[in-house]
Design an enzyme around this catalytic site. Structure first.
Site, PDB file in Angstrom:
ATOM      1  N   SER A   1       2.934   3.410  11.038  1.00  0.00           N
ATOM      2  CA  SER A   1       2.258   4.117   9.942  1.00  0.00           C
ATOM      3  C   SER A   1       0.836   3.610   9.811  1.00  0.00           C
ATOM      4  CB  SER A   1       2.992   3.853   8.628  1.00  0.00           C
ATOM      5  OG  SER A   1       2.728   2.533   8.191  1.00  0.00           O
ATOM      6  N   ASP A   2      -0.023   4.415   9.201  1.00  0.00           N
ATOM      7  CA  ASP A   2      -1.312   3.881   8.785  1.00  0.00           C
ATOM      8  C   ASP A   2      -1.033   2.894   7.634  1.00  0.00           C
ATOM      9  OD1 ASP A   2      -4.024   3.405   8.526  1.00  0.00           O
ATOM     10  OD2 ASP A   2      -4.570   5.498   8.765  1.00  0.00           O
ATOM     11  N   CYS A   3      -2.062   2.132   7.246  1.00  0.00           N
ATOM     12  CA  CYS A   3      -1.816   0.999   6.348  1.00  0.00           C
ATOM     13  C   CYS A   3      -2.133   1.346   4.890  1.00  0.00           C
ATOM     14  CB  CYS A   3      -2.691  -0.182   6.755  1.00  0.00           C
ATOM     15  SG  CYS A   3      -2.572  -0.569   8.512  1.00  0.00           S
TER      16      CYS A   3
ATOM     17  N   SER B   1       0.732   3.979   4.769  1.00  0.00           N
ATOM     18  CA  SER B   1       1.080   5.379   4.472  1.00  0.00           C
ATOM     19  C   SER B   1       2.395   5.527   3.738  1.00  0.00           C
ATOM     20  CB  SER B   1       1.203   6.208   5.740  1.00  0.00           C
ATOM     21  OG  SER B   1       0.170   6.036   6.609  1.00  0.00           O
TER      22      SER B   1
END
Ligand SMILES: *[C@@H]1O[C@H](CO)[C@@H](O)[C@H](O)[C@H]1NC(C)=O
Ligand SMILES: *[C@@H]1O[C@H](CO)[C@@H](O)[C@H](O)[C@H]1NC(C)=O
Ligand SMILES: *[C@@H]1O[C@H](CO)[C@@H](O)[C@H](O)[C@H]1NC(C)=O
Length: 780
Positions: free
Chosen positions: A302-304, A306
């Protein structure tokens, strides 16, 4: 008094405990910055580990992973779902920080890699948008290879991780996007080629064993992510409404190529929603497409952070546990940050997700670490890369490549009356003016590290001719010192103005509102040009494009160059081009629109195609037909090249099945899959385009040959799109023949309204330079 003595006592206690704390911290600090790498299965240091199957390098990765997962408790497993993986000391597995970045050099963003006394810096290549402008696929890969060598060297001394969340392959759809600088531009074909080459450069080991990774790359941010913070729209809550057609022929191709052709070890899902669903919780986008259709061999991260965002900011789920469960069930393997680790146990307990799903996720993570050799014992004793160390970082060759990459990317946009290159012997003093004239950090853009060293534009130019300098104003340029700048210009034989942007104008979480040069930069340029005696060269340092129509039209400005954010050696590269030691060959990887464009087009409209009903002009060179300041592919050389198509078919006929509907009735297009695509000679419906390119000038130069096609106007097809490109070098008056192999079903096809590839029937144009060739595709 009593209270005062108490305070004293407290103070004394405090300082003792501070000392103790400091003592402990300093030890751990030291062990952080010292020379040992982080790895598992240290059988030399701990012989009892030798009997563990997951430590046995003779077994295949799958059985090692199965063995490892089988030994872990649920709680331990959950520790491997987050980017700060918690170690399991009883099994000899240390904590591991997954988050490192290497967008254009090893970076210290993320916490997995850092610089210290042993390795104080790493080679900082140009920001990606400039490297992309070189259109040189070998260069993309060469940079990746140097970056991964430096990363491995840093890993061996405990300064870097092995998992890098680069490259960023989102399409640069709107010129205002603050992160456009990180990307290879607006064209899906260029972005795909960039993704594949850079990923291979990072990942491929010497020897090419597909079960081994040099470092693990990550293509991000999946998908349709290209709005950060514009007016009141924020990436955490933005819902990108994307139709199937744009999805299939604009947003997905770089990711598909990255996984299918680049074999990337990871894909990162984005913050935004696509059509109402957060990408990190969308089973169709993750399990369905990335793992199912494209067969990712690796992990989805995931993005940080998400997962936190889809609960906290988007309110997509009612509870944090549900957010964790939904994302894992959608196919997410690793969460950047701690959110998943925090809520996964309860999610399992209440039955939202089971242990099997968690096993699947951590197995993908472990398999990646195994391919990296993380479970193979001391990396310094390993055959691959064991010998690398600090001396392999910032080598002369690596830094020379950074200089060459910047040179290869720099785009010459205007050169009136051959005023460039400047002749050093004709210049007694050069006035170097502008907010970026002596830039350091600005040259390395974002997701940067600490460079080996900087050579600023002023320093680069002053190596060749005597130079004087005025800042004029800072980048924001609220109050330029017009008088001093003009006086300096008036006293010099030539002027170089280095203007443009920096991270205060465009960056992550900061999109622009207009396309003008910041503040009063235009006024400064104009005033300086007015009083200059000789040539005036305007250098634009930026990631995104500007409306510089004023400079294009101003006769006294004799040269314009765009230099991206050119990296640590930017000043040397700029000087190489200005003084003609390097013949420029960069081409714009994105359209430069006039300001009126952004006044008409909201950033949030994801549609690529124009809409006649409301005057929406469409996006990128493939669809936009309005005026440009400079166009995709623009870029001048100090020499000239001629093109001619020597060989290409005039007619391609599709051999359709006997009972195909389009044999008896009129069709606009046919499917780009089926027997008519597969059964042709050579296993596909291919033809060759041969073209001759001649350097008609009197100096050597590199040159990108672009092969575009304009398909029939069916399914809202692009007005033209790039079939292929190739960068070549030709000596004066030299010519060569280039061959492009065109697969009709793959390369010439267009995407229809529901996202299916179709071969449009009818009249096509192939373009090379100003040369055009007609081609008809029909049914037989
Ligand atoms: C665990 O959950 C997955 C996904 O919901 C399901 O397919 C699987 O059957 C479950 N496994 C067990 C052992 O319950
Ligand atoms: C240019 O920048 C360099 C590096 O920061 C600095 O050492 C130098 O003094 C600057 N030159 C001028 C003329 O300001
Ligand atoms: C492309 O880049 C490579 C690697 O830097 C370089 O050796 C080569 O000369 C470049 N090609 C052209 C045509 O400029």
């Amino acid at each position: 008094m009593a209270s005062s003595s108490l305070t004293e006592r407290n103070r004394a206690l405090f300082s003792v405990s501070t000392l103790l704390l400091c003592f402990l911290l300093c030890i751990s600090e030291q062990s952080n910055a010292q020379s040992s790498p982080v790895f598992a299965c240290d059988v030399t240091g701990n012989p009892s580990l030798a009997g563990l199957r997951f430590c046995n390098t003779g077994l295949n990765i799958k059985s090692r992973v199965t063995d490892l997962v089988g030994r872990l408790t649920l709680e331990e497993k959950i520790g491997f779902l987050g980017s700060n993986a918690i170690g399991v000391s009883r099994l000899g597995i240390p904590a591991y920080k997954w988050w490192s970045e290497a967008l254009h050099g090893v970076s210290n963003v993320g916490g997995g890699s850092s610089f210290s006394g042993q390795v104080p810096g790493a080679t900082s290549f140009p920001q990606v948008i400039l490297t992309a402008a070189s259109f040189n696929v070998s260069l993309f890969q060469a940079i990746g290879k140097v970056v991964s060598t430096e990363a491995r060297a840093m890993y061996n001394v405990g300064s870097a991780g092995l998992t890098f969340w680069s490259p960023n392959v989102n399409i640069f759809r709107d010129p205002r996007w603050g992160r456009g600088q990180e990307t290879p531009g607006e064209d899906p074909e260029l972005s795909s080629k960039y993704a594949v080459a850079y990923v291979r450069g990072l990942q491929e080991t010497d020897g090419g064993d597909p079960n081994r990774l040099k470092v693990a790359a990550c293509c991000k941010h999946y998908t349709a992510y290209d709005v950060d913070n514009w007016k009141d729209v924020h990436r955490f809550t933005f819902n990108a409404v994307v139709n199937q057609q744009d999805m299939a022929d604009t947003f997905q191709p770089p990711f598909k190529s990255c996984v299918v052709d680049g074999n990337v070890a990871s894909v990162m899902c984005s913050y935004n929603q696509v059509n109402g669903k957060p990408t990190c919780a969308d089973p169709d986008l993750l399990s369905g497409v990335i793992r199912g259709q494209w067969k990712l061999n690796g992990y989805i991260v995931s993005d940080c952070d998400s997962v936190d965002v889809l609960y906290t900011k988007q309110h997509y789920t009612k509870t944090p546990e549900e957010a964790v469960a939904k994302s894992i069930l959608a196919g997410l393997d690793l969460n950047c940050d701690h959110f998943t680790g925090q809520y996964a146990m309860k999610a399992v307990k209440v039955g939202l997700v089971n242990e099997t799903a968690i096993d699947k996720a951590i197995s993908n993570n472990f398999a990646t670490l195994m391919r990296l050799g993380f479970f193979d014992g001391d990396p310094k004793k390993q055959q691959l890369y064991g010998g690398l160390g600090p001396n392999d970082v910032c080598t002369a060759n690596n830094q020379e490549l950074a200089r060459d990459a910047a040179r290869q990317g720099i785009v010459l946009l205007k050169n009136s009356a051959g005023s460039l290159p400047l002749s050093p012997s004709a210049i007694k003093t050069l006035a170097v003016i502008g907010p970026n004239a002596n830039a350091t950090e600005t040259m390395i853009g974002n997701y940067n590290g600490i460079p080996c060293k900087y050579t600023t534009p002023l320093q680069g130019l002053a190596e060749t001719v005597s130079s004087t300098y005025q800042l004029g104003c800072n980048v924001a340029c609220a109050e330029p010192d017009l008088g001093s700048a003009a006086a300096l210009a008036a006293s010099a034989d030539a002027v170089v103005l280095v203007m443009g942007a920096d991270q205060s104008i465009e960056q992550e979480n900061l999109d622009r509102l207009d396309l003008y040069l910041p503040g009063k930069q235009q006024e400064l340029v104009t005033q300086v040009a007015k009083v200059a005696k000789g040539p005036v060269v305007l250098v634009i340092m930026s990631g995104g494009a500007f409306d510089i129509t004023f400079a294009k039209n101003e006769e006294k400005i004799t040269g314009i160059m765009w230099v991206g954010y050119p990296g640590e050696a930017g000043g040397l590269a700029i000087a190489d081009v200005i003084f003609g030691r390097h013949n420029p060959s960069g081409n714009l990887p994105m359209t430069w629109y006039p300001q009126s464009y952004v006044e008409k087009v909201p950033m949030t409209n994801m549609n690529m195609r124009p809409d006649k009903s409301n005057g929406y002009p469409g996006r990128t060179y493939r669809f936009y037909t309005g005026e440009t300041v400079y166009a995709f592919g623009d870029g001048l050389s100090y020499t000239n090249f001629n093109h001619q198509i020597l060989k290409a078919p005039k007619l391609v006929s599709l051999d359709l099945d006997e009972n195909h509907a389009c044999r008896s009735s009129e069709c606009q297009s046919v499917d780009a899959i089926g027997p008519h695509c597969d059964n042709a000679v050579g296993g596909g419906l291919n033809f060759e385009v041969q073209l001759k390119v001649r350097n008609v000038g009197d100096r050597e130069g590199s040159h990108t040959v672009f092969l575009f096609t304009t398909p029939p106007e069916v399914h809202g097809s692009p007005r033209k799109h790039l079939l292929g490109f190739e960068k070549i070098r030709l000596g004066e008056k030299e010519e060569t023949v280039i061959r492009f192999n065109v697969d009709v079903c793959k390369d010439l096809s267009v995407v229809d309204e529901i996202g299916k590839r179709k071969i449009a029937l009818g009249h096509y144009l192939l373009h090379v330079g100003s040369f055009k060739h007609s081609l008809t595709i029909s049914v037989s």
